[in-house]
Scaffold this active site. Structure first.
Site, PDB file in Angstrom:
ATOM      1  CG  ASP A 414      -1.981   1.074   1.141  1.00 57.87           C
ATOM      2  OD1 ASP A 414      -3.060   0.750   0.609  1.00 57.87           O
ATOM      3  OD2 ASP A 414      -1.730   2.204   1.594  1.00 57.87           O
ATOM      4  CG  ASN A 422      -4.485  11.198  -5.560  1.00 60.03           C
ATOM      5  OD1 ASN A 422      -3.781  11.284  -6.569  1.00 60.03           O
ATOM      6  ND2 ASN A 422      -5.071  10.081  -5.194  1.00 60.03           N
ATOM      7  CG  HIS A 427      -7.164  12.780  -8.719  1.00 56.28           C
ATOM      8  ND1 HIS A 427      -7.248  11.716  -7.868  1.00 56.28           N
ATOM      9  CD2 HIS A 427      -8.003  13.735  -8.210  1.00 56.28           C
ATOM     10  CE1 HIS A 427      -8.113  11.976  -6.896  1.00 56.28           C
ATOM     11  NE2 HIS A 427      -8.598  13.215  -7.077  1.00 56.28           N
ATOM     12  CG  ASP A 431      -4.174   8.794 -12.310  1.00 61.53           C
ATOM     13  OD1 ASP A 431      -4.524   8.262 -11.236  1.00 61.53           O
ATOM     14  OD2 ASP A 431      -4.978   9.325 -13.108  1.00 61.53           O
ATOM     15  CG  ASP A 447      13.713  -8.527 -14.314  1.00 54.70           C
ATOM     16  OD1 ASP A 447      13.793  -8.804 -15.522  1.00 54.70           O
ATOM     17  OD2 ASP A 447      13.880  -7.384 -13.844  1.00 54.70           O
ATOM     18  CD  GLU A 459      -4.520   4.187  -1.443  1.00 52.81           C
ATOM     19  OE1 GLU A 459      -4.759   4.547  -0.289  1.00 52.81           O
ATOM     20  OE2 GLU A 459      -5.351   4.301  -2.382  1.00 52.81           O
ATOM     21  NE  ARG A 468      13.216 -24.936  -0.076  1.00 52.95           N
ATOM     22  CZ  ARG A 468      14.134 -25.908  -0.177  1.00 52.95           C
ATOM     23  NH1 ARG A 468      15.014 -26.075   0.806  1.00 52.95           N
ATOM     24  NH2 ARG A 468      14.164 -26.676  -1.241  1.00 52.95           N
TER      25      ARG A 468
END
Length: 554
Positions: A414, A422, A427, A431, A447, A459, A468
């Site tokens: 997040d 924003n 915005h 973006d 990759d 977001e 593991r």
């Protein structure tokens, strides 16, 4: 076929008839005064018919030919009583049952029976036809030379064998196509080709070559039945071969009505052939009249609706349908025609088999192209439906369909304080930040740092990473998290403060993705609650570990 110089000698119009409901012995028949010496078409419609031919009415070389044959249509009948009288006063009587007649099959639908005159000139010939299915046996009777009959038979067998070969190839090709491309019309065409093959083998007398013990009655049942069933199968074939928009609903209803009618025609002859001997043939042929009208109406309608497929149908079936209509007229006893006319119908069916194989291949290719376009369109729509329009990453719908395994780790990321970005920069800048994150996560997937990555909404992002232990995975994830922040700072320079990310990590519990998601989500909120810009991962024992604390400000 034999040339004009070998033309056969027709007998019906040169003979006298004695017809009745019961068989009459030759001695009694000769004494009868009710002989009809001006026979018409309907005069032979009796179960037992004597034909008397005066040798003086025959061409001279026929009356004295050594290898003389009696030929006629091999429609089903019980047998022939033959009585020959010679100019020296001697006479010979012989009886041939249905099996013996079948063994002396000739060209096409005919039989050619050796008279065995031993070269003696005939003075009179008597022939009794016993229980025929129709009057053709009597009306088409003629005398022929053995050499001419054998030449016609050999030529006919070669032609019929070629036609049967073409039909079998068409059937085999259609079946092969159906295995590859499961289009119903391909299978219907295979059935039609097989039925027309059976019809040709039976009606052309090739059946007596392969199955010498076959009777005339079985041969007639097979030929009449296969012809009717092939016409019945033509209905579903056309409706599935033509484009759907080319056929109006009312035409489909008419086709569905004709289908059982044609199927009934296939069993009509074996059911009523013996009881309705002289009415069976006209009634049977009447069943085909609605089918011919339906075919013409269907082609006209499809043509007007700009159907491409109907062009192949007309090209392939116009000639066989026209020949079939001609045979229907003859079947209604409107007129008679030479045996050579029948060969045209068989040739037309062979032609149909060749053209329809090409038509079926074209239609299959067309449908395959349409199917490929539909699949491509579906795949494109699926991709669009499962792709986030802003970042290009898979979306929440794709995330919900992901299959998870034991060593998989779910990552929830997040952007810290994204609302402030924003609110302060607008915005468009927000973006731009999300696009950078999406591109970096996609590069990590390429990759093989991550297995997959998603934008889950706003977001919030998700990722699948394999490892593991949480320690190993979190180290890799932290390097990626810091690299994303650096890239944002480089590519969105308008930002005065660094953009950081918090992450929650949890190992997948087999068969319980919702529980794993809750664990990762709880770890993410714990990371945020402890100051953001860090990773928190949940262990299977219920404890959580917070690593990579945000460094203190200098």
């Amino acid at each position: 076929m034999a040339g004009a110089g070998n033309a056969a000698e027709p007998l019906y119009q040169k003979s006298c008839l004695l017809a009745g409901e019961r068989p009459v012995d030759i001695r009694i028949a000769k004494q009868k005064s009710s002989w009809n010496c001006s026979p018409d078409i309907g005069d032979a419609n009796y179960p037992y018919v004597w034909i008397r031919v005066d040798a003086r009415n025959l061409t001279s070389d026929y009356a004295g030919t050594e290898d003389l044959r009696l030929a006629s249509d091999a429609m089903a009948f019980e047998g022939l009583q033959l009585h020959m009288e010679f100019t020296d006063g001697s006479s010979v009587s012989r009886y041939y049952d249905s099996r013996a007649i079948a063994q002396n099959f000739g060209a096409g639908t005919w039989f050619t029976l050796p008279l065995k005159t031993n070269g003696k000139p005939l003075s009179a010939l008597y022939v009794r036809v016993d229980r025929p299915m129709g009057s053709l046996v009597t009306r088409m009777m003629e005398l022929d030379r053995g050499a001419a009959a054998d030449a016609e038979k050999l030529t006919a067998m070669i032609v019929f064998a070629l036609i049967v070969g073409m039909m079998l190839l068409a059937a085999f090709y259609s079946v092969s196509l159906f295995v590859v491309m499961h289009a119903r019309f391909v299978l219907y065409h295979a059935f039609i080709a097989i039925l027309l093959t059976i019809y040709t083998v039976a009606s052309s007398s090739l059946i007596f070559v392969f199955f010498p013990e076959t009777t005339l009655w079985v041969r007639s049942i097979l030929s009449y039945g296969a012809a009717a069933m092939s016409m019945a199968m033509l209905v579903p074939f056309l409706f599935s071969f033509l484009e759907r928009e080319a056929v109006a609903p009312v035409m489909r209803w008419l086709g569905l009505a004709f289908f059982p009618l044609a199927c009934f025609a296939a069993i009509f002859v074996p059911l009523f052939g013996r009881e309705m001997a002289f009415g069976i043939r006209p009634i049977y042929h009447l069943f085909f009249v609605p089918g011919a009208l339906l075919f013409v109406a269907l082609c006209i309608q499809a043509w007007r609706r700009n159907s491409r497929a109907v062009q192949y149908v007309i090209l392939a079936w116009a000639l066989p349908i026209a020949m079939a209509v001609e045979r229907v007229f003859r079947g209604l006893n409107l007129y008679s025609a030479p045996v050579e006319w029948d060969f045209g119908f068989y040739v037309a069916m062979g032609y149909e088999a060749i053209v329809m194989v090409m038509a079926v291949a074209w239609r299959v290719s067309q449908l395959r192209g349409e199917r490929d376009k539909a699949v491509a369109s579906h795949n494109e729509l699926t991709v669009l439906a499962e792709t986030d329009g802003l970042t290009g990453l898979p979306n929440r719908r794709s995330f919900d369909q992901q299959e998870w395994m034991h060593d998989d780790h779910l990552v929830l990321l997040d952007v810290d304080h994204f609302k402030k970005v924003n609110d302060r920069y607008g915005h468009l800048i927000g973006d731009a930040v999300l696009k950078v994150i999406g591109r970096e996560l996609a590069a990590a997937v390429e990759d093989r740092v991550l297995v997959r990555a998603w934008r889950l909404g706003g977001e919030e992002f998700g990722a699948l990473i394999v490892g593991r232990s949480g320690d190993v995975v979190s180290e890799v994830l932290d390097g990626l998290r810091q690299a994303i922040s650096e890239t944002i700072a480089s590519e969105v320079p308008v930002l005065e403060d660094p953009v950081t990310m918090s992450a929650g990590l949890a190992q997948t519990e087999e068969g319980s993705l919702p529980k794993t998601y809750r664990s990762a989500d709880a770890a993410l909120y714990r990371a945020k609650g402890l100051g953001r810009n860090r990773i928190c991962y949940s262990q299977n024992n219920g404890h959580s570990i917070i690593i990579f604390e945000r460094p203190a400000a200098a």
